[in-house]
Design a protein around this motif. Sequence first.
Motif, short mmCIF file in Angstrom:
data_model
loop_
_atom_site.label_atom_id
_atom_site.label_comp_id
_atom_site.label_asym_id
_atom_site.label_seq_id
_atom_site.Cartn_x
_atom_site.Cartn_y
_atom_site.Cartn_z
N THR A 1 -1.64 1.46 2.30
CA THR A 1 -2.76 1.28 3.22
C THR A 1 -3.66 0.12 2.81
OG1 THR A 1 -4.06 2.97 2.03
CG2 THR A 1 -2.78 3.70 3.93
N ALA A 2 -3.60 -0.30 1.54
CA ALA A 2 -4.37 -1.47 1.11
C ALA A 2 -3.78 -2.77 1.64
CB ALA A 2 -4.43 -1.51 -0.42
N LEU A 3 -2.52 -2.72 2.08
CA LEU A 3 -1.83 -3.85 2.73
C LEU A 3 -1.57 -5.03 1.80
CD1 LEU A 3 -3.61 -3.98 6.22
CD2 LEU A 3 -1.58 -2.67 5.56
N THR A 4 -1.74 -4.84 0.50
CA THR A 4 -1.45 -5.95 -0.42
C THR A 4 0.04 -6.28 -0.42
OG1 THR A 4 -1.34 -4.33 -2.23
CG2 THR A 4 -3.41 -5.53 -1.95
N TRP A 5 0.89 -5.32 -0.06
CA TRP A 5 2.33 -5.58 -0.01
C TRP A 5 2.67 -6.61 1.07
CZ3 TRP A 5 5.04 -3.76 4.46
CH2 TRP A 5 4.29 -2.92 5.30
N ILE A 6 1.86 -6.66 2.14
CA ILE A 6 2.08 -7.69 3.17
C ILE A 6 1.65 -9.04 2.63
CG2 ILE A 6 1.50 -8.43 5.51
CD1 ILE A 6 1.10 -5.54 6.27
N LYS A 7 0.52 -9.06 1.96
CA LYS A 7 0.05 -10.31 1.34
C LYS A 7 1.05 -10.83 0.33
CE LYS A 7 -3.78 -12.21 -1.38
NZ LYS A 7 -5.07 -11.89 -2.06
N ASP A 8 1.71 -9.90 -0.40
CA ASP A 8 2.68 -10.27 -1.43
C ASP A 8 4.09 -10.46 -0.87
OD1 ASP A 8 0.65 -10.12 -3.29
OD2 ASP A 8 1.10 -8.05 -3.86
N ARG A 9 4.23 -10.31 0.46
CA ARG A 9 5.52 -10.53 1.15
C ARG A 9 6.59 -9.57 0.67
NH1 ARG A 9 3.23 -15.20 -0.26
NH2 ARG A 9 4.59 -15.48 -2.05
N LEU A 10 6.20 -8.31 0.50
CA LEU A 10 7.12 -7.24 0.13
C LEU A 10 7.44 -6.39 1.36
CD1 LEU A 10 5.49 -6.19 -3.25
CD2 LEU A 10 7.41 -7.76 -2.90
N ASN A 11 8.36 -5.45 1.21
CA ASN A 11 8.78 -4.60 2.32
C ASN A 11 8.35 -3.16 2.08
OD1 ASN A 11 10.17 -6.87 3.38
ND2 ASN A 11 11.95 -6.39 2.10
N ALA A 12 8.41 -2.34 3.13
CA ALA A 12 8.12 -0.91 3.03
C ALA A 12 9.18 -0.15 3.81
CB ALA A 12 6.72 -0.59 3.55
N LEU A 13 9.76 0.87 3.18
CA LEU A 13 10.80 1.68 3.79
C LEU A 13 10.32 3.13 3.83
CD1 LEU A 13 13.80 0.24 1.69
CD2 LEU A 13 12.75 -0.73 3.76
N ILE A 14 10.27 3.71 5.03
CA ILE A 14 9.81 5.09 5.19
C ILE A 14 10.95 5.93 5.72
CG2 ILE A 14 8.10 6.59 6.29
CD1 ILE A 14 6.28 4.18 6.59
N THR A 15 11.37 6.94 4.96
CA THR A 15 12.49 7.77 5.36
C THR A 15 12.08 9.24 5.37
OG1 THR A 15 13.27 7.92 3.06
CG2 THR A 15 14.18 6.14 4.41
N GLY A 16 12.89 10.03 6.08
CA GLY A 16 12.62 11.46 6.17
C GLY A 16 13.26 12.04 7.42
N ALA B 1 4.15 4.63 9.98
CA ALA B 1 4.49 3.21 10.11
C ALA B 1 3.63 2.53 11.15
CB ALA B 1 5.97 3.07 10.45
N SER B 2 3.41 3.20 12.29
CA SER B 2 2.57 2.62 13.34
C SER B 2 1.14 2.45 12.86
CB SER B 2 2.61 3.49 14.60
OG SER B 2 3.89 3.48 15.18
N ALA B 3 0.65 3.41 12.07
CA ALA B 3 -0.71 3.30 11.52
C ALA B 3 -0.81 2.12 10.57
CB ALA B 3 -1.09 4.59 10.81
N LEU B 4 0.21 1.89 9.76
CA LEU B 4 0.21 0.74 8.86
C LEU B 4 0.27 -0.57 9.65
CD1 LEU B 4 2.67 2.02 6.09
CD2 LEU B 4 0.21 1.64 5.84
N ALA B 5 1.11 -0.59 10.70
CA ALA B 5 1.22 -1.79 11.53
C ALA B 5 -0.09 -2.06 12.27
CB ALA B 5 2.38 -1.64 12.51
N HIS B 6 -0.74 -0.99 12.74
CA HIS B 6 -2.04 -1.13 13.41
C HIS B 6 -3.08 -1.70 12.44
CE1 HIS B 6 -5.96 0.26 15.01
NE2 HIS B 6 -5.39 0.08 16.19
N ALA B 7 -3.06 -1.19 11.21
CA ALA B 7 -3.99 -1.71 10.19
C ALA B 7 -3.71 -3.18 9.91
CB ALA B 7 -3.87 -0.89 8.91
N ALA B 8 -2.44 -3.57 9.92
CA ALA B 8 -2.09 -4.98 9.71
C ALA B 8 -2.66 -5.84 10.83
CB ALA B 8 -0.57 -5.13 9.63
N CYS B 9 -2.59 -5.36 12.07
CA CYS B 9 -3.19 -6.09 13.19
C CYS B 9 -4.69 -6.23 12.98
CB CYS B 9 -2.91 -5.36 14.51
SG CYS B 9 -1.20 -5.43 15.09
N ARG B 10 -5.34 -5.16 12.55
CA ARG B 10 -6.78 -5.20 12.31
C ARG B 10 -7.13 -6.17 11.19
NH1 ARG B 10 -8.28 1.14 11.99
NH2 ARG B 10 -10.19 0.30 11.09
N ALA B 11 -6.21 -6.35 10.25
CA ALA B 11 -6.43 -7.28 9.13
C ALA B 11 -6.02 -8.70 9.51
CB ALA B 11 -5.66 -6.81 7.90
N ASP B 12 -5.74 -8.93 10.78
CA ASP B 12 -5.44 -10.26 11.31
C ASP B 12 -4.05 -10.76 10.94
OD1 ASP B 12 -6.45 -12.02 13.15
OD2 ASP B 12 -7.36 -13.36 11.69
#
Length: 251
Positions: free
Chosen positions: A91-106, A116-127
């Motif tokens: 949720t801190a989104l530093t992984w996007i800044k660091d150009r890393l990936n996130a995999l969510i399984t279950g 995932a949508s909440a993380l993507a929404h937060a990314a939009c809010r972070a510009d």
Amino acid sequence: MLIEPLIQQLQQLRLRGMATALEQLLHGASHQALTFAEGLGLLIQHELTERDSKRLAQRLRWAKLPQSAALEDLDTRTPRGIDPKLIAMLTALTWIKDRLNALITGPCGVGKSFVASALAHAACRADYSVRSFRLPRLVEELAKHHAQANRSAFLKQLAKVDLLYIDDFGLAPLSDQTKRDLLEILEDRYDKKSTLITSQLPVDQWHAYLDEPTLADAILDRLVHNSYRLVLKGGSMRKRHGASVVTVATD
């Protein structure tokens, strides 16, 4: 100076936030107590807020997230195996800044797409720029662009977005052409942009799902080793919410 022409001039200059704020300020009683600098600062702040709001709305339209979700609505009380430290890092989104990936399984219904949508929404809010596809929809888009002979332009678009979100990875077999396209997409993004994937399949089954050893090795090499992995557990959240609705309806 007459106020109405001033408001019209602000509109013509596309300073709509300032125009709206000026109207609101003049209809209130507090503007007489403001200094010129305070009033100007208030108008500028409204303009910045207006522009931020419009930019977010545009990013969300472009992202086309599969559902409306926000980090503030994330349910961390229901036992789903969510590691608080890992979710805090995501949720801190530093992984996007660091150009890393996130995999969510279950399993189905456990809330992968919501997280995932909440993380993507937060990314939009972070510009950050975001695009999202269910994997079957991405396959359709690739086939369409192949047919229209503009595949290269589409791949360039995907390469530029800060976060590419692929939902429902592993639901149906992929053609060899789709696997090659997926490899090219991930190659373009490797160490340059971030990719977010949700799947019912555990990551250790992705190689078998891709079925072609050489392509599978290449795809997973560009996706898995530089990623955060969130494994959700438990029963379906949809069934739990559905049971609540039935209970209310039968009282």
